[in-house]
Scaffold this motif. Structure first.
Motif, PDB file in Angstrom:
ATOM      1  N   LEU A 163       4.224  96.240   4.247  1.00 25.06           N
ATOM      2  CA  LEU A 163       5.412  95.425   4.515  1.00 25.06           C
ATOM      3  C   LEU A 163       5.021  93.985   4.845  1.00 25.06           C
ATOM      4  O   LEU A 163       3.982  93.746   5.463  1.00 25.06           O
ATOM      5  N   PRO A 164       5.861  93.022   4.470  1.00 25.89           N
ATOM      6  CA  PRO A 164       5.586  91.634   4.840  1.00 25.89           C
ATOM      7  C   PRO A 164       5.378  91.455   6.345  1.00 25.89           C
ATOM      8  O   PRO A 164       4.576  90.617   6.759  1.00 25.89           O
ATOM      9  N   ALA A 165       6.077  92.256   7.138  1.00 20.78           N
ATOM     10  CA  ALA A 165       5.942  92.133   8.593  1.00 20.78           C
ATOM     11  C   ALA A 165       4.517  92.437   9.058  1.00 20.78           C
ATOM     12  O   ALA A 165       4.052  91.870  10.057  1.00 20.78           O
ATOM     13  N   VAL A 166       3.809  93.327   8.348  1.00 22.38           N
ATOM     14  CA  VAL A 166       2.429  93.635   8.710  1.00 22.38           C
ATOM     15  C   VAL A 166       1.527  92.448   8.375  1.00 22.38           C
ATOM     16  O   VAL A 166       0.663  92.064   9.175  1.00 22.38           O
ATOM     17  N   PHE A 167       1.727  91.857   7.197  1.00 21.64           N
ATOM     18  CA  PHE A 167       0.977  90.639   6.867  1.00 21.64           C
ATOM     19  C   PHE A 167       1.222  89.556   7.912  1.00 21.64           C
ATOM     20  O   PHE A 167       0.289  88.881   8.371  1.00 21.64           O
ATOM     21  N   GLU A 168       2.474  89.395   8.295  1.00 29.07           N
ATOM     22  CA  GLU A 168       2.826  88.355   9.269  1.00 29.07           C
ATOM     23  C   GLU A 168       2.189  88.622  10.625  1.00 29.07           C
ATOM     24  O   GLU A 168       1.710  87.699  11.292  1.00 29.07           O
ATOM     25  N   ARG A 169       2.158  89.894  11.055  1.00 23.85           N
ATOM     26  CA  ARG A 169       1.578  90.221  12.348  1.00 23.85           C
ATOM     27  C   ARG A 169       0.073  90.002  12.364  1.00 23.85           C
ATOM     28  O   ARG A 169      -0.477  89.439  13.316  1.00 23.85           O
ATOM     29  N   VAL A 170      -0.603  90.432  11.301  1.00 20.37           N
ATOM     30  CA  VAL A 170      -2.047  90.237  11.226  1.00 20.37           C
ATOM     31  C   VAL A 170      -2.388  88.751  11.208  1.00 20.37           C
ATOM     32  O   VAL A 170      -3.295  88.290  11.919  1.00 20.37           O
ATOM     33  N   MET A 171      -1.653  87.980  10.417  1.00 17.00           N
ATOM     34  CA  MET A 171      -1.894  86.541  10.372  1.00 17.00           C
ATOM     35  C   MET A 171      -1.560  85.883  11.716  1.00 17.00           C
ATOM     36  O   MET A 171      -2.242  84.947  12.150  1.00 17.00           O
ATOM     37  N   ALA A 172      -0.519  86.374  12.373  1.00 18.82           N
ATOM     38  CA  ALA A 172      -0.106  85.788  13.656  1.00 18.82           C
ATOM     39  C   ALA A 172      -1.207  85.892  14.696  1.00 18.82           C
ATOM     40  O   ALA A 172      -1.434  84.966  15.481  1.00 18.82           O
ATOM     41  N   VAL A 173      -1.905  87.028  14.721  1.00 18.99           N
ATOM     42  CA  VAL A 173      -2.976  87.223  15.708  1.00 18.99           C
ATOM     43  C   VAL A 173      -4.281  86.607  15.225  1.00 18.99           C
ATOM     44  O   VAL A 173      -4.902  85.801  15.926  1.00 18.99           O
ATOM     45  N   ASN A 174      -4.714  86.979  14.019  1.00 22.55           N
ATOM     46  CA  ASN A 174      -6.047  86.600  13.550  1.00 22.55           C
ATOM     47  C   ASN A 174      -6.157  85.122  13.206  1.00 22.55           C
ATOM     48  O   ASN A 174      -7.178  84.488  13.510  1.00 22.55           O
ATOM     49  N   PHE A 175      -5.137  84.578  12.553  1.00 17.70           N
ATOM     50  CA  PHE A 175      -5.199  83.171  12.146  1.00 17.70           C
ATOM     51  C   PHE A 175      -4.482  82.250  13.133  1.00 17.70           C
ATOM     52  O   PHE A 175      -5.095  81.364  13.726  1.00 17.70           O
ATOM     53  N   TYR A 176      -3.192  82.497  13.343  1.00 19.75           N
ATOM     54  CA  TYR A 176      -2.446  81.592  14.217  1.00 19.75           C
ATOM     55  C   TYR A 176      -2.921  81.678  15.666  1.00 19.75           C
ATOM     56  O   TYR A 176      -2.878  80.692  16.404  1.00 19.75           O
ATOM     57  N   GLY A 177      -3.394  82.858  16.076  1.00 20.61           N
ATOM     58  CA  GLY A 177      -3.945  82.967  17.426  1.00 20.61           C
ATOM     59  C   GLY A 177      -5.115  82.020  17.620  1.00 20.61           C
ATOM     60  O   GLY A 177      -5.210  81.309  18.638  1.00 20.61           O
ATOM     61  N   ALA A 178      -6.028  81.972  16.654  1.00 13.51           N
ATOM     62  CA  ALA A 178      -7.168  81.053  16.726  1.00 13.51           C
ATOM     63  C   ALA A 178      -6.704  79.607  16.658  1.00 13.51           C
ATOM     64  O   ALA A 178      -7.235  78.733  17.360  1.00 13.51           O
ATOM     65  N   LEU A 179      -5.703  79.334  15.814  1.00 15.84           N
ATOM     66  CA  LEU A 179      -5.175  77.974  15.707  1.00 15.84           C
ATOM     67  C   LEU A 179      -4.546  77.522  17.027  1.00 15.84           C
ATOM     68  O   LEU A 179      -4.822  76.421  17.523  1.00 15.84           O
TER      69      LEU A 179
END
Length: 276
Positions: A111-127
Motif C-alpha cells: 500500500l502507498p501508506a507503507v511506502f509513506e511510513r517507511v520514507m517518513a522514518v528512514n528518510f524524513y526522520g534523518a532530514l
C-alpha cells in the motif's frame, strides 16, 4: 572484532545524539561512544527502554545521558527534542541518524501508506534531525553519521520501500556534503549488511500490519556490537563511506557485473524461506 576501548580521546566529553538508540546498532553504538567518554542523548519511541538505557549508561559507564521520547518522522517533535538536547548539553557534536523501519512485501502488493511510513522514518526522520541539529553542528564543526544499508548497492526483493529510502539518503547527504564544504562538518554514510537486530524481526507487511517472520538473510548476520565498532572506527578516521559485512563485496560485485544471476540467486533465496 577486538575493541580498542580506550585507544582514542576524540569523543571524550563530546555530545553524541543517536536516534533509535534503545536497541540493535543504536544501543551498541551508544555503549561504544560511552566507553569513549562521550555524553549521550538518545531519541526513541519506547520510554521504558529509554529510562533503562540511560540508567545503564550512567551506572556502567559513568557518563551523562539524556533519553527523550521522540518520533523522528514528526518534524515539530524533533525540533522540540533537539532544542532540549542543545539546552541541556550546550550544543551537539555528533548526530547519528540511526532510526529506521523496514517491510517485507512486493512493490505491487504494498500500500502507498507503507511506502509513506517507511520514507517518513528512514528518510524524513534523518532530514528532520539533521536540519534541527545543523546550526549547532556547524558551530562545533561536528559530524553526521547516517545509517544506510547494503541494499544501496545490492537491493533485496520485497523491500522496495526500504531500498528506496536508503537510496534517497545517499542523494540527500551526498548533496549536503557538497553544500557544507569548508564548514568543518563531516558526513559519513555507513552501509551495514545483514545485522542481528530487532529491525529484522519486526517488519511491516504490504497492508501495514506487523509481521513476526524475519526477513531472509544471505550469509552470516553481523552482531550489532561489531557493526557499532566499525562505525566508531570509521567516525574516528572521518570516512565518507563505510560499507560493512564480509559477504557484501560479493553481493555488490554480483549485482553490478552479473545482475541477472544476482536476481536469480535472490529469488531462489526468497523461495527457500527466511533464515532463522
Amino acid at each position: 572484532m577486538r575493541r580498542k576501548v580506550f585507544a582514542s580521546k576524540v569523543f571524550d566529553r563530546k555530545v553524541v545524539l543517536i536516534t533509535g538508540g534503545c536497541a540493535g546498532i543504536g544501543r551498541a553504538l551508544a555503549e561504544r561512544m560511552a566507553q569513549a567518554g562521550a555524553r549521550l542523548a538518545i531519541f526513541d519511541l519506547d520510554q521504558q527502554a529509554l529510562d533503562g538505557l540511560v540508567q545503564h549508561l550512567r551506572d556502567h559507564h559513568n557518563v551523562e545521558a539524556l533519553g527523550l521520547r521522540c518520533d523522528v518522522s514528526d518534524r515539530s517533535a524533533v525540533q522540540r527534542a533537539m532544542a532540549l538536547v542543545i539546552e541541556h548539553f550546550g550544543g551537539l557534536d555528533v548526530l547519528v541518524n540511526n532510526a529506521g523501519i523496514t517491510h517485507r512485501s512486493r512493490v505491487m502488493e504494498t500500500l502507498p501508506a507503507v511506502f509513506e511510513r517507511v520514507m517518513a522514518v528512514n528518510f524524513y526522520g534523518a532530514l528532520h534531525c539533521t536540519q534541527a541539529a545543523l546550526p549547532s553542528l556547524q558551530t562545533r564543526r561536528g559530524q553526521i553519521i547516517v545509517l544506510s544499508s547494503r541494499s544501496q548497492y545490492a537491493p533485496v526483493p520485497e523491500r522496495g520501500a526500504y531500498n528506496a529510502s536508503k537510496h534517497a539518503l545517499h542523494g540527500l547527504f551526498d548533496t549536503l556534503r557538497c553544500e557544507l564544504e569548508g564548514s568543518g562538518v563531516h558526513i559519513m554514510l555507513a552501509c551495514p549488511g545483514y545485522t542481528e537486530t530487532d529491525l529484522r524481526k519486526r517488519v511491516l507487511g504490504g497492508d501495514g500490519s506487523s509481521i513476526a517472520q524475519p526477513v531472509p538473510v544471505i550469509g552470516r548476520a553481523a552482531s550489532p556490537q561489531d557493526v557499532a565498532e566499525a562505525i566508531y572506527q570509521g567516525a574516528l578516521k572521518r570516512r565518507r563511506l563505510l560499507v560493512l559485512s564480509s559477504p557484501d563485496w560479493r553481493a555488490r560485485l554480483a549485482a553490478r557485473l552479473f545482475p541477472r544471476l544476482f536476481d536469480q540467486l535472490m529469488r531462489a533465496r526468497l523461495a527457500a524461506g527466511p533464515a532463522r
